[in-house]
Design an enzyme around this catalytic site. Sequence first.
Site, mmCIF file in Angstrom:
data_model
loop_
_atom_site.group_PDB
_atom_site.id
_atom_site.type_symbol
_atom_site.label_atom_id
_atom_site.label_comp_id
_atom_site.label_asym_id
_atom_site.label_seq_id
_atom_site.Cartn_x
_atom_site.Cartn_y
_atom_site.Cartn_z
ATOM 1 N N TYR A 110 0.852 -1.202 0.000
ATOM 2 C CA TYR A 110 0.000 0.000 0.000
ATOM 3 C C TYR A 110 0.888 1.254 0.000
ATOM 4 O O TYR A 110 0.666 2.184 -0.788
ATOM 5 C CB TYR A 110 -0.905 -0.029 1.235
ATOM 6 C CG TYR A 110 -1.704 1.245 1.482
ATOM 7 C CD1 TYR A 110 -2.875 1.499 0.779
ATOM 8 C CD2 TYR A 110 -1.301 2.177 2.444
ATOM 9 C CE1 TYR A 110 -3.622 2.654 1.016
ATOM 10 C CE2 TYR A 110 -2.041 3.330 2.683
ATOM 11 C CZ TYR A 110 -3.194 3.568 1.969
ATOM 12 O OH TYR A 110 -3.925 4.713 2.196
ATOM 13 N N ALA A 148 2.470 1.772 -3.341
ATOM 14 C CA ALA A 148 1.499 2.254 -4.333
ATOM 15 C C ALA A 148 1.248 3.746 -4.155
ATOM 16 O O ALA A 148 1.230 4.514 -5.127
ATOM 17 C CB ALA A 148 0.187 1.475 -4.204
#
Length: 259
Positions: free
Chosen positions: A164, A167
Site C-alpha cells: 500500500y 502504491a
Amino acid sequence: MNVLEKFKLNNLVAVVTGAGKGIGRGIAISLAEAGADIVVASRNKKDLEETSIAISSVGKKCLVVPTDVTKKGELENLALKTKNEFGKIDIWVNNAGGLPDATPRYMSKTSEDEFDAQINLNLKAVWSGCVIASNYMQETGGSIINISSATSKNMKPNIKNGPYGAAKSAVNSLTASFSLELAPNIRVNAIAPGPIPTENFKDSLNLSNQQEVDSLTKVLNIPLQRLGEVEDIGSAVVFMASPASSWITGQCLFVDGGS
Ligand code: NAD
C-alpha cells in the site's frame, strides 16, 4: 477576480471515485458546497445514493454511477455517462483506494495476488483514471486530483502495509509525470491525507471503540493534536480544483496535522 470568487466551482462538473463513504463522500459534498455538480462512483449503489441525497440537499445535481475502478472499462463508462449527462468533465478525483482489512501485508511475506490487488486498486486505477479523465479534458481544460497518503512522506516505511505504501508513493510520482505531460490545459495534483478515522481506517487498524481512536492522537504524536476529518480533505480538494490554485500543478499537498 475577488479572491473568494476564485474558490467557487459554479458551473463546473466533478467526478469523485470512492464517493460512497468516508473521505470520498466528504470530498463530493465539499465540491458541491463550492458550487459543482457531482458524479459519484464506487461499487456500492446504496452508499452512493446516500451521498447523492446529501449533495441534493445543498442544491446541486448528482449522478450515481456504480463503478469498480480496477476495471478500466467501468471507468470509461463513468466518463462517458458524465459527458452524456453534463456535457463535460472539469474535475476528476481519484479517491477510491485503501486496505480491505487489518491483515498485515508485509513486503517480504505478501502473496503475489495480494501485491497485485494493492497495486491495482491504489496505483493502476489512479493511472487509468488520469488517462481517461484527461481524454475528456483536452480541449476544455480541467483539474485532476489524486488521493495519496501521508504514508508516502519522505520515503517513510509502511511497517505493516508495504505494498500500500509503495502504491501511494508511486501515486505522487505518477502525479508529477502526468502534470508535465498534460500542461498547460490540465492540472494534476495529489492530496495526501494523514489519519482520518473513516470505516476503512478503523478496520485496517482493528480499532473497535472511540477511546481507541482518540488515543491515536497521542500515539501518533500529531503536532496539531487531533486526527483529521473528511472536511479537512474536502477543503484541500476544493482549493486544488478551483481557480485559486490555477498556477499549481504536479504537487502533493500533505493534509496531516503536521505529522
Ligand atoms: P473508505 O473505505 O471509507 O472509502 C473508500 C471508498 O472507496 C468506499 O466508498 C469504497 O466502496 C470505495 N472503493 C474501494 N474499492 C473500490 C473499487 N475497486 N472501485 C470503486 N470504489 C472502491 O476509505 P477512506 O478512508 O475514505 O479512504 C479514501 C482514500 O483516502 C483511499 O484512497 C485511502 O487510501 C486514502 N487515505 C485514507 C486515509 C485515512 O486515514 N482514512 C489516510 C490516507 C489516505
